[in-house]
Design a protein around this motif. Structure first.
Motif, PDB file in Angstrom:
ATOM      1  N   UNK A 529      28.887  86.400  22.974  1.00  0.00           N
ATOM      2  CA  UNK A 529      29.746  85.375  23.588  1.00  0.00           C
ATOM      3  C   UNK A 529      30.081  85.721  25.041  1.00  0.00           C
ATOM      4  N   UNK A 530      30.241  87.007  25.323  1.00  0.00           N
ATOM      5  CA  UNK A 530      30.579  87.446  26.685  1.00  0.00           C
ATOM      6  C   UNK A 530      29.462  87.072  27.664  1.00  0.00           C
ATOM      7  N   UNK A 531      28.217  87.269  27.229  1.00  0.00           N
ATOM      8  CA  UNK A 531      27.082  86.935  28.103  1.00  0.00           C
ATOM      9  C   UNK A 531      27.045  85.426  28.359  1.00  0.00           C
ATOM     10  N   UNK A 532      27.255  84.611  27.291  1.00  0.00           N
ATOM     11  CA  UNK A 532      27.200  83.149  27.449  1.00  0.00           C
ATOM     12  C   UNK A 532      28.307  82.652  28.374  1.00  0.00           C
ATOM     13  N   UNK A 533      29.550  83.093  28.118  1.00  0.00           N
ATOM     14  CA  UNK A 533      30.675  82.604  28.914  1.00  0.00           C
ATOM     15  C   UNK A 533      30.571  83.098  30.352  1.00  0.00           C
ATOM     16  N   UNK A 534      30.122  84.353  30.538  1.00  0.00           N
ATOM     17  CA  UNK A 534      29.986  84.912  31.890  1.00  0.00           C
ATOM     18  C   UNK A 534      28.982  84.105  32.705  1.00  0.00           C
ATOM     19  N   UNK A 535      27.866  83.758  32.085  1.00  0.00           N
ATOM     20  CA  UNK A 535      26.849  82.995  32.819  1.00  0.00           C
ATOM     21  C   UNK A 535      27.283  81.552  33.052  1.00  0.00           C
ATOM     22  N   UNK A 536      28.141  81.005  32.162  1.00  0.00           N
ATOM     23  CA  UNK A 536      28.650  79.653  32.406  1.00  0.00           C
ATOM     24  C   UNK A 536      29.647  79.640  33.561  1.00  0.00           C
ATOM     25  N   UNK A 537      30.384  80.747  33.766  1.00  0.00           N
ATOM     26  CA  UNK A 537      31.328  80.827  34.872  1.00  0.00           C
ATOM     27  C   UNK A 537      30.656  81.244  36.178  1.00  0.00           C
ATOM     28  N   UNK A 538      29.570  82.030  36.093  1.00  0.00           N
ATOM     29  CA  UNK A 538      28.842  82.431  37.279  1.00  0.00           C
ATOM     30  C   UNK A 538      27.555  81.595  37.367  1.00  0.00           C
ATOM     31  N   UNK A 539      26.416  82.208  37.230  1.00  0.00           N
ATOM     32  CA  UNK A 539      25.133  81.500  37.182  1.00  0.00           C
ATOM     33  C   UNK A 539      24.290  82.123  36.084  1.00  0.00           C
ATOM     34  N   UNK A 540      23.175  81.449  35.735  1.00  0.00           N
ATOM     35  CA  UNK A 540      22.295  81.949  34.688  1.00  0.00           C
ATOM     36  C   UNK A 540      21.590  83.235  35.099  1.00  0.00           C
ATOM     37  N   UNK A 541      21.502  83.501  36.401  1.00  0.00           N
ATOM     38  CA  UNK A 541      20.823  84.710  36.863  1.00  0.00           C
ATOM     39  C   UNK A 541      21.741  85.917  36.880  1.00  0.00           C
ATOM     40  N   UNK A 542      23.046  85.720  36.716  1.00  0.00           N
ATOM     41  CA  UNK A 542      23.982  86.847  36.695  1.00  0.00           C
ATOM     42  C   UNK A 542      23.877  87.582  35.367  1.00  0.00           C
ATOM     43  N   UNK A 543      24.220  88.859  35.396  1.00  0.00           N
ATOM     44  CA  UNK A 543      24.040  89.712  34.225  1.00  0.00           C
ATOM     45  C   UNK A 543      25.352  90.406  33.895  1.00  0.00           C
ATOM     46  N   UNK A 544      25.583  90.598  32.596  1.00  0.00           N
ATOM     47  CA  UNK A 544      26.764  91.342  32.128  1.00  0.00           C
ATOM     48  C   UNK A 544      26.432  91.945  30.781  1.00  0.00           C
ATOM     49  N   UNK A 545      27.227  92.919  30.382  1.00  0.00           N
ATOM     50  CA  UNK A 545      26.948  93.603  29.116  1.00  0.00           C
ATOM     51  C   UNK A 545      28.180  94.394  28.685  1.00  0.00           C
ATOM     52  N   UNK A 546      28.216  94.723  27.376  1.00  0.00           N
ATOM     53  CA  UNK A 546      29.220  95.629  26.806  1.00  0.00           C
ATOM     54  C   UNK A 546      28.474  96.793  26.176  1.00  0.00           C
ATOM     55  N   UNK A 547      28.900  98.017  26.472  1.00  0.00           N
ATOM     56  CA  UNK A 547      28.224  99.199  25.940  1.00  0.00           C
ATOM     57  C   UNK A 547      29.242 100.173  25.369  1.00  0.00           C
TER      58      UNK A 547
END
Length: 673
Positions: A529-547
């Motif tokens: 969900x974090x990846x989906x919401x992050x890209x909806x707030x930024x752009x589809x080319x932006x990247x995020x992750x939880x480790x």
């Protein structure tokens, strides 16, 4: 209104009046009716829909207003606890009603009591009291009373009384018919007896006929009384209807005034609408002005920050320049002093070159002598170290020898103690003196009498065992049984503790397994969900992750949040801008929210660090999630306010007095359409 609803047969069958569902004895009729006078003409309906149906009928026909009790609203009503008074009885206990209306009757007669005899007010400010004759009604904060009318007490239970009177009238009519039939039979019997029977039978029959006629007369009088009561009830009903008609006519006279007020209200509403349109236009102008002001303000603060940074840099460079000037002046002064000193030395020194060469040779010889002296010093120093080392070894050997001597002395002292003990045992147990035996040589017979070593050892062991056993204890078996019982109890407790420990460890392992599986499942969903919401707030080319920093132990591991907006590779979160930090935090919050949505979410000035483009993204995602949850946002941003459904503003009309002013933007949009 009551008359109109009564005439509407389709609806009137559904609901009675409150006065029709309650009845009581003659003693309490007046008091109950005076207490419930304001509720007597209330209709009792089952649901709110039935009440609305009647209200619509009255509204369409312009027949005034009516009041309704809704039984469904009393489903959870809990009456006050009953109290006891010396001269009073609870009003709810003296009335009769259908069990379906229990909650309603308990509500209207809640905490109400009827006082017998003279009115003496009990010391209770929470209850209501009515005198038995109905002259005085005492409420918790009011008192009413006066004379009692002649017709009071006739309305309550009127429908039930009419029904009972009708039943009684039918019974009396049946009795009249039976009596008439019996009279006719008796007359036939009388005519037959006159022709055939003697006078005595005729007399008895005449007596029976007179008795029957008397009963007929009494039944007839009762019938007439009931008919009069019904007639008086109908007259009263007609008078009430006439009074209602007069009230209706008065309402009709007031209708022009009401229409005039409605027209005034419509005109005021049109003016308010115009003012709202002007307000909307002014708000748009204000928003444009505020936007330009914000841009100019931002530019002003940027220029101000640049000026402050340049001024600080200028101050720093001026300070560095001053410090450099002082250092140069000091160095020049030192250089001048050095030059003067060198010149003075050259001028004062009259030594020739030959003397300088001799002095250099002498210096070299001195250095050679110093080196030889250092070599001798280090060689002597090595010999001193060797001698010190030998001295330390000798000192250690001496300490070891002293320790051995002490240990030997201790052994000698122990041996002496053992020897003295042996002497004492020989003298006590065997009556032998060891010193005398050692002084005098023993003969062969005496040597034979001496106990051998093996027997002596056995004897000593047996004596030691006897000493350990001690004296005979007659309570030894009882003590043994007690200790054995205690031992068995402790053993069983130990086994229970071991089993409980094993069970607890199994439970801990099971909980740890379930918690680990649940955590990993929730973690994976939140990560997705974090990846989906992050890209909806930024752009589809932006990247995020939880480790997880420690994947082997996820329950104790910390979590790294990684956010890489397009064109950036930040090493720490401090390298992100304020808006990017806010959007990243918002993405993580909504990722957790999607795992288990909440009915309400509150945001306190989350959009403060966002620019217009990011605020639009934030508002769009709030709109998306508001289908399933309600969002309460504390904000000062106009774009966020414009995207909401309802705005609640807090204003201070007077000093120290705040007021909440709601504005439903959905209604404004409908009015604008």
């Amino acid at each position: 209104a009551i008359k109109f609803i009564k005439k509407n047969i389709d609806w009137a069958k559904k609901a009675p009046l409150l006065s029709d569902i309650i009845s009581c004895g003659e003693d309490f009729r007046v008091s109950i009716e005076n207490y419930l006078s304001q509720y007597m003409n209330y209709y009792v309906v089952q649901s709110r829909a039935e009440a609305m149906e009647a209200i619509n009928l009255l509204s369409e026909a312009s027949k005034g207003k009516a009041n309704f009790f809704i039984l469904d609203e009393f489903a959870h009503f809990q009456p006050a606890a009953s109290k006891s008074f010396a001269n009073a009885v609870a009003a709810a206990e003296v009335v009769e009603y259908d069990p379906a209306y229990t909650s309603l009757v308990q509500h209207v007669l809640d905490n109400a009591y009827i006082i017998n005899g003279d009115f003496t007010l009990p010391d209770d400010r929470e209850a209501s009291f009515i005198t038995k004759d109905g002259r005085i009604v005492q409420h918790p904060f009011s008192l009413a009373g006066g004379s009692v009318g002649l017709f009071e007490g006739k309305r309550i239970g009127r429908a039930k009384n009419l029904e009972t009177l009708k039943v009684q009238l039918k019974d009396l009519e049946k009795q009249v018919e039976t009596q008439q039939q019996s009279i006719q039979e008796k007359q036939l019997q009388l005519s037959a007896l006159k022709q055939s029977s003697p006078k005595e039978k005729i007399a008895t029959l005449q007596r029976e006929i007179s008795q029957t006629s008397q009963e007929f007369v009494s039944v007839k009088t009762k019938k007439e009384q009931l008919a009069e009561m019904l007639h008086s009830s109908t007259l009263k009903r007609e008078d009430t209807q006439d009074h209602i008609q007069e009230l209706h006519e008065a309402c009709a006279e007031l209708e022009p005034q009401v229409n005039e007020k409605e027209q005034q209200l419509l005109s005021l509403e049109s003016k308010i609408k115009d003012l709202k349109e002007q307000l909307a236009e002014e708000n748009e102008v204000l928003s444009e002005k505020s936007a330009t002001y914000n841009q100019e303000n931002i530019q002003f603060y940027q220029q101000e920050n640049r000026v402050s940074s340049i001024s600080q840099e200028i101050n720093f460079k001026e300070e560095a320049f001053q410090s450099s000037e002082t250092n140069i002046a000091q160095n020049q002064q030192a250089l001048k002093e050095s030059e003067t000193s060198i010149r003075q030395l050259l001028e004062s020194s009259d030594v020739g070159e030959d003397e300088l060469l001799d002095m250099y040779e002498e210096k070299e010889q001195i250095e050679i002598g110093v080196n030889e002296a250092e070599k001798e010093y280090y060689s002597v120093r090595g010999e001193i170290d060797k001698s010190e080392k030998e001295t330390r070894e000798i000192r250690n050997q001496r300490e070891n020898s002293d320790a051995l001597v002490l240990e030997t002395q201790n052994q000698v002292n122990g041996t002496k103690l053992e020897l003295s003990g042996v002497k004492e045992r020989l003298s006590v147990e065997f009556e032998l003196d060891l010193d005398e035996l050692l002084k005098e040589p023993l003969s062969e017979e005496e040597k034979a009498e001496i106990i051998p070593d093996e027997l002596r050892e056995k004897l000593s062991k047996i004596k030691e065992r006897l000493q350990r056993i001690g004296p005979i204890n007659p309570m030894a078996m009882e003590a043994y049984e007690e200790i054995k019982q205690r031992y068995d109890f402790i053993s069983s407790e130990k086994e229970d503790l071991v089993q409980a420990k094993d069970s607890l460890m199994m439970t801990i392992d099971e909980i740890d397994t379930v918690a680990r599986a649940t955590f990993m499942e929730a973690y994976e969903k939140i990560k997705e969900n974090f990846v989906k919401v992050f890209r909806s707030l930024f752009t589809e080319e932006d990247d995020c992750d939880l480790k997880l920093t420690n994947p082997d132990d996820p329950l104790e591991s910390s979590i790294d949040i990684i956010a890489h907006p397009k064109g950036k590779r930040p090493l720490t979160i401090n390298q992100l801008s304020g808006g990017e930090k806010t959007l990243t935090a918002t993405s993580l919050l909504f990722a957790i929210y999607l795992l288990k949505p909440a009915p309400f979410c509150i945001f306190d000035e989350v959009d403060a660090p966002l620019d217009d483009a990011n605020i639009d993204k934030f508002n769009n995602i709030i709109k998306t999630f508001s289908k399933d949850s309600q969002f309460i946002i504390v904000t000062h941003n106009k774009r966020t306010m414009a995207s909401t459904d309802v705005i609640y503003g807090v204003t201070m009309i007077e000093q120290g007095i705040s007021k909440v002013v709601p504005v439903d933007l959905r209604e404004c949009e409908l009015e604008a359409e």
